[in-house]
Write a protein that holds these residues in place. Sequence first.
Motif, PDB file in Angstrom:
ATOM      1  N   GLY A 219      16.594  52.509  57.488  1.00  0.00           N
ATOM      2  CA  GLY A 219      17.565  51.707  58.219  1.00  0.00           C
ATOM      3  C   GLY A 219      16.871  50.716  59.135  1.00  0.00           C
ATOM      4  O   GLY A 219      15.656  50.521  59.055  1.00  0.00           O
ATOM      5  N   ASP A 220      17.656  50.110  60.042  1.00  0.00           N
ATOM      6  CA  ASP A 220      17.127  49.062  60.933  1.00  0.00           C
ATOM      7  C   ASP A 220      16.388  47.989  60.131  1.00  0.00           C
ATOM      8  O   ASP A 220      15.337  47.483  60.542  1.00  0.00           O
ATOM      9  CB  ASP A 220      16.173  49.640  61.990  1.00  0.00           C
ATOM     10  N   ALA A 221      16.920  47.654  58.962  1.00  0.00           N
ATOM     11  CA  ALA A 221      16.231  46.721  58.066  1.00  0.00           C
ATOM     12  C   ALA A 221      16.261  45.303  58.627  1.00  0.00           C
ATOM     13  O   ALA A 221      17.240  44.863  59.225  1.00  0.00           O
ATOM     14  CB  ALA A 221      16.875  46.741  56.685  1.00  0.00           C
ATOM     15  N   GLU A 222      15.149  44.601  58.417  1.00  0.00           N
ATOM     16  CA  GLU A 222      15.017  43.195  58.788  1.00  0.00           C
ATOM     17  C   GLU A 222      14.591  42.424  57.541  1.00  0.00           C
ATOM     18  O   GLU A 222      13.710  42.865  56.812  1.00  0.00           O
ATOM     19  CB  GLU A 222      13.966  43.004  59.873  1.00  0.00           C
ATOM     20  N   MET A 223      15.225  41.269  57.331  1.00  0.00           N
ATOM     21  CA  MET A 223      14.867  40.440  56.185  1.00  0.00           C
ATOM     22  C   MET A 223      14.439  39.065  56.666  1.00  0.00           C
ATOM     23  O   MET A 223      15.077  38.469  57.528  1.00  0.00           O
ATOM     24  CB  MET A 223      16.053  40.311  55.228  1.00  0.00           C
ATOM     25  N   LEU A 224      13.358  38.578  56.095  1.00  0.00           N
ATOM     26  CA  LEU A 224      12.835  37.261  56.426  1.00  0.00           C
ATOM     27  C   LEU A 224      12.602  36.507  55.121  1.00  0.00           C
ATOM     28  O   LEU A 224      11.966  37.031  54.201  1.00  0.00           O
ATOM     29  CB  LEU A 224      11.530  37.407  57.212  1.00  0.00           C
ATOM     30  N   ALA A 225      13.140  35.300  55.034  1.00  0.00           N
ATOM     31  CA  ALA A 225      12.966  34.474  53.836  1.00  0.00           C
ATOM     32  C   ALA A 225      11.774  33.538  54.015  1.00  0.00           C
ATOM     33  O   ALA A 225      11.512  33.052  55.124  1.00  0.00           O
ATOM     34  CB  ALA A 225      14.227  33.669  53.560  1.00  0.00           C
ATOM     35  N   VAL A 226      11.077  33.287  52.930  1.00  0.00           N
ATOM     36  CA  VAL A 226       9.901  32.408  52.930  1.00  0.00           C
ATOM     37  C   VAL A 226      10.231  31.182  52.087  1.00  0.00           C
ATOM     38  O   VAL A 226      10.561  31.297  50.903  1.00  0.00           O
ATOM     39  CB  VAL A 226       8.665  33.113  52.364  1.00  0.00           C
ATOM     40  N   HIS A 227      10.155  29.995  52.719  1.00  0.00           N
ATOM     41  CA  HIS A 227      10.469  28.743  52.047  1.00  0.00           C
ATOM     42  C   HIS A 227       9.201  27.892  51.922  1.00  0.00           C
ATOM     43  O   HIS A 227       8.397  27.843  52.851  1.00  0.00           O
ATOM     44  CB  HIS A 227      11.497  27.942  52.866  1.00  0.00           C
ATOM     45  N   PRO A 228       9.033  27.194  50.792  1.00  0.00           N
ATOM     46  CA  PRO A 228       7.877  26.297  50.703  1.00  0.00           C
ATOM     47  C   PRO A 228       7.955  25.153  51.696  1.00  0.00           C
ATOM     48  O   PRO A 228       6.944  24.738  52.261  1.00  0.00           O
ATOM     49  CB  PRO A 228       7.914  25.802  49.256  1.00  0.00           C
ATOM     50  N   ARG A 229       9.164  24.635  51.917  1.00  0.00           N
ATOM     51  CA  ARG A 229       9.423  23.544  52.875  1.00  0.00           C
ATOM     52  C   ARG A 229      10.814  23.732  53.463  1.00  0.00           C
ATOM     53  O   ARG A 229      11.652  24.422  52.881  1.00  0.00           O
ATOM     54  CB  ARG A 229       9.326  22.177  52.194  1.00  0.00           C
ATOM     55  N   PRO A 230      11.104  23.106  54.592  1.00  0.00           N
ATOM     56  CA  PRO A 230      12.415  23.301  55.225  1.00  0.00           C
ATOM     57  C   PRO A 230      13.596  22.923  54.336  1.00  0.00           C
ATOM     58  O   PRO A 230      14.667  23.519  54.441  1.00  0.00           O
ATOM     59  CB  PRO A 230      12.344  22.390  56.464  1.00  0.00           C
ATOM     60  N   GLU A 231      13.397  21.948  53.439  1.00  0.00           N
ATOM     61  CA  GLU A 231      14.511  21.497  52.606  1.00  0.00           C
ATOM     62  C   GLU A 231      14.602  22.253  51.285  1.00  0.00           C
ATOM     63  O   GLU A 231      15.514  22.009  50.481  1.00  0.00           O
ATOM     64  CB  GLU A 231      14.375  19.996  52.321  1.00  0.00           C
ATOM     65  N   ALA A 232      13.685  23.196  51.041  1.00  0.00           N
ATOM     66  CA  ALA A 232      13.636  23.892  49.755  1.00  0.00           C
ATOM     67  C   ALA A 232      14.190  25.310  49.874  1.00  0.00           C
ATOM     68  O   ALA A 232      14.150  25.931  50.936  1.00  0.00           O
ATOM     69  CB  ALA A 232      12.202  23.937  49.239  1.00  0.00           C
ATOM     70  N   ALA A 233      14.690  25.817  48.748  1.00  0.00           N
ATOM     71  CA  ALA A 233      15.192  27.186  48.706  1.00  0.00           C
ATOM     72  C   ALA A 233      14.046  28.181  48.876  1.00  0.00           C
ATOM     73  O   ALA A 233      12.878  27.886  48.598  1.00  0.00           O
ATOM     74  CB  ALA A 233      15.896  27.438  47.378  1.00  0.00           C
ATOM     75  N   ALA A 234      14.397  29.363  49.330  1.00  0.00           N
ATOM     76  CA  ALA A 234      13.386  30.408  49.540  1.00  0.00           C
ATOM     77  C   ALA A 234      12.763  30.825  48.215  1.00  0.00           C
ATOM     78  O   ALA A 234      13.431  30.860  47.171  1.00  0.00           O
ATOM     79  CB  ALA A 234      14.017  31.612  50.221  1.00  0.00           C
ATOM     80  N   ILE A 235      11.472  31.144  48.247  1.00  0.00           N
ATOM     81  CA  ILE A 235      10.761  31.628  47.060  1.00  0.00           C
ATOM     82  C   ILE A 235      10.368  33.098  47.190  1.00  0.00           C
ATOM     83  O   ILE A 235      10.034  33.736  46.200  1.00  0.00           O
ATOM     84  CB  ILE A 235       9.519  30.768  46.762  1.00  0.00           C
ATOM     85  N   ARG A 236      10.375  33.637  48.385  1.00  0.00           N
ATOM     86  CA  ARG A 236      10.073  35.039  48.622  1.00  0.00           C
ATOM     87  C   ARG A 236      10.954  35.570  49.736  1.00  0.00           C
ATOM     88  O   ARG A 236      11.427  34.807  50.595  1.00  0.00           O
ATOM     89  CB  ARG A 236       8.604  35.240  49.037  1.00  0.00           C
ATOM     90  N   ILE A 237      11.140  36.880  49.733  1.00  0.00           N
ATOM     91  CA  ILE A 237      11.741  37.571  50.867  1.00  0.00           C
ATOM     92  C   ILE A 237      10.817  38.728  51.249  1.00  0.00           C
ATOM     93  O   ILE A 237      10.125  39.285  50.402  1.00  0.00           O
ATOM     94  CB  ILE A 237      13.147  38.118  50.561  1.00  0.00           C
TER      95      ILE A 237
END
Length: 266
Positions: free
Chosen positions: A203-221
């Motif tokens: 529990g207490d899960a945290e998710m962080l998305a990784v984007h190549p650039r601010p205008e691009a969709a995430a490629i990793r979580i």
Amino acid sequence: MSASPAALVPDMPAHTVDAFHRGRFWLVQPRKAGHRAGMDAMMLAAAVPSSFAGRLADFGAGAGAAGLAVLSRCPAAEAVLVERSPEMAAFATTTLAHPGNAHLSDRASVLVADVTLSGRARTAAGLEDNSFDFVIMNPPFNAAEDRATPDPLRKAAHVSEDGLFDSWIRSAAAVVRPGGGLAVIARPEQLGAILDAIAGRFGDAEMLAVHPRPEAAAIRIVVRAILCARGKLSIRPPLMLHAYSGNGPSERAELINNGLASLFGD
């Protein structure tokens, strides 16, 4: 001058010796066959709090990049590099024997084991229940329909199997002590499978998305959670690998890649 890594393990296949964390540790990894570590491993390692001082298991460790990156940043931590492939485990063993890692090697070991085992089979393989304070994992997360590599070592490290996240996270829940941590890096479309797998376990899960650039969709979580905790999922500010202009890394990505900052700010 340090000894050649090829001399440390007989019949070492073609390999490279690569510096990480600005030369604070070195990785001996295959030149072509098998998985080569990069930014994914550094981001996964950075999910561990900088104050961590316990025993960590690196599931699917490959040549040991993520586990050693944790040790490089957390001077009181210990790590077990868990790898199913004997060939990749040999690279991890050679990595630990590299003279440039002498300051870390006494806090690390290699375990050849399949993390999908369960019950007594998992214990017999060396993964005992409640024996770790944190598990990090970079499971194979390419879908079978994605373009496959002909190299069997690389395919084993990259191509996901049905139920993989559940089996890996089930094992993590078994080997981590109550209150211990889990960190997983994957593709964004696999968030649902990860959340299903941690439900009722972490529990207490945290998710962080990784984007190549601010205008691009995430490629990793990257998902981080605590065993036996009951808090709900929170979404943290994303990581941008590159700044708004130019091709260089963002300041935060550069710090994380070099072991000078944690991913979640702790």
